[in-house]
Design a protein around this motif. Structure first.
Motif, PDB file in Angstrom:
ATOM      1  N   PRO A 186       8.275  -0.921  -2.923  1.00 28.85           N
ATOM      2  CA  PRO A 186       8.517  -0.628  -1.503  1.00 28.85           C
ATOM      3  C   PRO A 186       9.566   0.456  -1.283  1.00 28.85           C
ATOM      4  CG  PRO A 186       8.304  -2.983  -1.805  1.00 28.85           C
ATOM      5  CD  PRO A 186       8.339  -2.379  -3.180  1.00 28.85           C
ATOM      6  N   LEU A 187      10.640   0.448  -2.086  1.00 30.19           N
ATOM      7  CA  LEU A 187      11.659   1.494  -1.949  1.00 30.19           C
ATOM      8  C   LEU A 187      11.070   2.864  -2.270  1.00 30.19           C
ATOM      9  CD1 LEU A 187      14.867  -0.106  -3.551  1.00 30.19           C
ATOM     10  CD2 LEU A 187      14.532   0.541  -1.156  1.00 30.19           C
ATOM     11  N   ALA A 188      10.256   2.928  -3.309  1.00 25.60           N
ATOM     12  CA  ALA A 188       9.659   4.197  -3.713  1.00 25.60           C
ATOM     13  C   ALA A 188       8.682   4.711  -2.655  1.00 25.60           C
ATOM     14  CB  ALA A 188       8.959   4.037  -5.060  1.00 25.60           C
ATOM     15  N   ILE A 189       7.860   3.817  -2.125  1.00 24.11           N
ATOM     16  CA  ILE A 189       6.878   4.238  -1.109  1.00 24.11           C
ATOM     17  C   ILE A 189       7.580   4.748   0.135  1.00 24.11           C
ATOM     18  CG2 ILE A 189       4.957   3.511   0.347  1.00 24.11           C
ATOM     19  CD1 ILE A 189       4.309   1.363  -1.722  1.00 24.11           C
ATOM     20  N   THR A 190       8.671   4.085   0.507  1.00 26.53           N
ATOM     21  CA  THR A 190       9.416   4.480   1.705  1.00 26.53           C
ATOM     22  C   THR A 190       9.865   5.933   1.629  1.00 26.53           C
ATOM     23  OG1 THR A 190      10.208   2.225   2.069  1.00 26.53           O
ATOM     24  CG2 THR A 190      11.463   3.989   3.104  1.00 26.53           C
ATOM     25  N   ARG A 224      -1.564   8.744   1.937  1.00 29.00           N
ATOM     26  CA  ARG A 224      -1.339   8.174   0.603  1.00 29.00           C
ATOM     27  C   ARG A 224      -0.312   7.040   0.654  1.00 29.00           C
ATOM     28  NH1 ARG A 224      -2.898  10.358  -4.241  1.00 29.00           N
ATOM     29  NH2 ARG A 224      -4.359  12.108  -4.078  1.00 29.00           N
ATOM     30  N   ALA A 225       0.720   7.209   1.469  1.00 30.17           N
ATOM     31  CA  ALA A 225       1.723   6.157   1.603  1.00 30.17           C
ATOM     32  C   ALA A 225       1.090   4.889   2.175  1.00 30.17           C
ATOM     33  CB  ALA A 225       2.867   6.630   2.498  1.00 30.17           C
ATOM     34  N   GLU A 226       0.219   5.058   3.158  1.00 28.21           N
ATOM     35  CA  GLU A 226      -0.453   3.905   3.753  1.00 28.21           C
ATOM     36  C   GLU A 226      -1.306   3.179   2.719  1.00 28.21           C
ATOM     37  OE1 GLU A 226      -1.334   1.266   6.857  1.00 28.21           O
ATOM     38  OE2 GLU A 226       0.104   2.924   6.783  1.00 28.21           O
ATOM     39  N   VAL A 227      -2.009   3.940   1.898  1.00 24.89           N
ATOM     40  CA  VAL A 227      -2.832   3.342   0.844  1.00 24.89           C
ATOM     41  C   VAL A 227      -1.950   2.599  -0.162  1.00 24.89           C
ATOM     42  CG1 VAL A 227      -4.332   3.842  -1.131  1.00 24.89           C
ATOM     43  CG2 VAL A 227      -4.728   4.979   1.053  1.00 24.89           C
ATOM     44  N   MET A 228      -0.795   3.170  -0.488  1.00 28.49           N
ATOM     45  CA  MET A 228       0.115   2.525  -1.440  1.00 28.49           C
ATOM     46  C   MET A 228       0.670   1.220  -0.882  1.00 28.49           C
ATOM     47  SD  MET A 228       2.191   5.561  -3.448  1.00 28.49           S
ATOM     48  CE  MET A 228       2.450   6.733  -2.115  1.00 28.49           C
ATOM     49  N   TRP A 229       1.015   1.210   0.414  1.00 26.99           N
ATOM     50  CA  TRP A 229       1.479  -0.039   1.036  1.00 26.99           C
ATOM     51  C   TRP A 229       0.397  -1.111   0.955  1.00 26.99           C
ATOM     52  CZ3 TRP A 229       6.347  -0.743   1.619  1.00 26.99           C
ATOM     53  CH2 TRP A 229       7.217   0.253   2.074  1.00 26.99           C
ATOM     54  N   GLU A 230      -0.821  -0.739   1.338  1.00 27.71           N
ATOM     55  CA  GLU A 230      -1.923  -1.707   1.342  1.00 27.71           C
ATOM     56  C   GLU A 230      -2.229  -2.201  -0.071  1.00 27.71           C
ATOM     57  OE1 GLU A 230      -5.233   0.113   3.264  1.00 27.71           O
ATOM     58  OE2 GLU A 230      -4.319   0.079   5.264  1.00 27.71           O
ATOM     59  N   ASN A 231      -2.199  -1.295  -1.040  1.00 29.11           N
ATOM     60  CA  ASN A 231      -2.480  -1.678  -2.420  1.00 29.11           C
ATOM     61  C   ASN A 231      -1.429  -2.642  -2.950  1.00 29.11           C
ATOM     62  OD1 ASN A 231      -3.967  -1.218  -5.040  1.00 29.11           O
ATOM     63  ND2 ASN A 231      -1.947  -0.490  -5.640  1.00 29.11           N
ATOM     64  N   TYR A 232      -0.184  -2.369  -2.641  1.00 32.32           N
ATOM     65  CA  TYR A 232       0.899  -3.233  -3.127  1.00 32.32           C
ATOM     66  C   TYR A 232       0.793  -4.633  -2.529  1.00 32.32           C
ATOM     67  CZ  TYR A 232       5.575  -4.890  -4.318  1.00 32.32           C
ATOM     68  OH  TYR A 232       6.619  -5.632  -4.809  1.00 32.32           O
ATOM     69  N   VAL A 233       0.603  -4.694  -1.217  1.00 29.60           N
ATOM     70  CA  VAL A 233       0.492  -5.990  -0.541  1.00 29.60           C
ATOM     71  C   VAL A 233      -0.712  -6.774  -1.055  1.00 29.60           C
ATOM     72  CG1 VAL A 233      -0.024  -7.086   1.679  1.00 29.60           C
ATOM     73  CG2 VAL A 233       1.745  -5.325   1.545  1.00 29.60           C
ATOM     74  N   THR A 234      -1.839  -6.092  -1.178  1.00 26.94           N
ATOM     75  CA  THR A 234      -3.060  -6.760  -1.644  1.00 26.94           C
ATOM     76  C   THR A 234      -2.896  -7.279  -3.074  1.00 26.94           C
ATOM     77  OG1 THR A 234      -4.449  -5.356  -0.241  1.00 26.94           O
ATOM     78  CG2 THR A 234      -5.526  -6.482  -2.067  1.00 26.94           C
TER      79      THR A 234
END
Length: 219
Positions: free
Chosen positions: A68-72, A97-107
């Protein structure tokens, strides 16, 4: 993707160096100026030692040690300008890309947490009960089994309760919650299950052990 990021960093540095040279500085003076400006990032000790993050903090360097820190920081204005200048991503592509990374991490973390719970409820816990039953006539040999097996149930219940409290409507808040609250509790569950693995009868343990995975091809 990681290689692309490393190449972008390298390209940006070389572009900055080239710019100084093109504006009249000698190669030596340009390199010296860049070294002086960025010397705080150089660490000649053990980069894996716990002392380095503390030293980096003293130097004012960021330590983005969680996803999360990196994506931010991936789609900040500074990052967007860099990617655009280097011809890597447009600002819109950074956001996407950030949105995709958030969704991927949560999923991914959600699946891992729920899979862990399922493994405990359907396999580990029944195996613990089966193992305990074999000591019914010799309770003095139980040792710490009952304590450890009960701890599995306790820690798994804590994990279930944490998952129920997720701020699911805000994907960034959800990701940070999963990282800071749920993931450490998953580690706590694993710790007691690892301890139980050393106590359970091998015949009732439901999953391959590390020994099985590493040495099974020798049998």
């Amino acid at each position: 993707f990681p290689i692309a990021m490393c190449n972008t960093i390298m390209a940006s540095g070389m572009a900055a160096l080239s710019s100084m040279i093109e504006k009249g500085k000698s190669h030596r003076d340009a390199v010296a100026a860049m070294f002086k400006e960025n010397r705080q990032v150089i660490f000649t000790g053990n980069g894996y030692a716990k002392e380095w993050p503390a030293e980096a903090y003293k130097r004012g360097l960021p330590n983005l040690n969680t996803t999360p820190l990196a994506i931010t920081h991936f789609n900040t204005v500074k990052a967007k300008n860099l990617f655009k200048e280097m011809g890597i991503f447009t600002p819109e592509e950074c956001d996407a890309r950030a949105e995709v990374m958030w969704e991927n991490y949560v999923t991914t973390l959600s699946i891992e947490a729920n899979t862990l719970i399922s493994m405990i409820d359907t396999s580990i816990w029944p195996a613990c009960l089966t193992d305990l039953a074999t000591y019914k006539t010799m309770p003095k040999l139980v040792g710490e089994r009952q304590k450890v097996y009960t701890a599995i149930q306790t820690e798994t219940t804590k994990l279930k309760d944490l998952l129920k409290k997720r701020p699911a409507k805000d994907i960034k808040a959800d990701a940070k919650y999963l990282c800071d609250k749920v993931k450490p509790q998953m580690g706590a569950v694993r710790a007691v299950v690892d301890k139980a693995e050393g106590l359970l009868d091998k015949e009732v343990y439901p999953y391959p052990t590390y020994e099985d995975l590493i040495y099974s091809h020798h049998s």
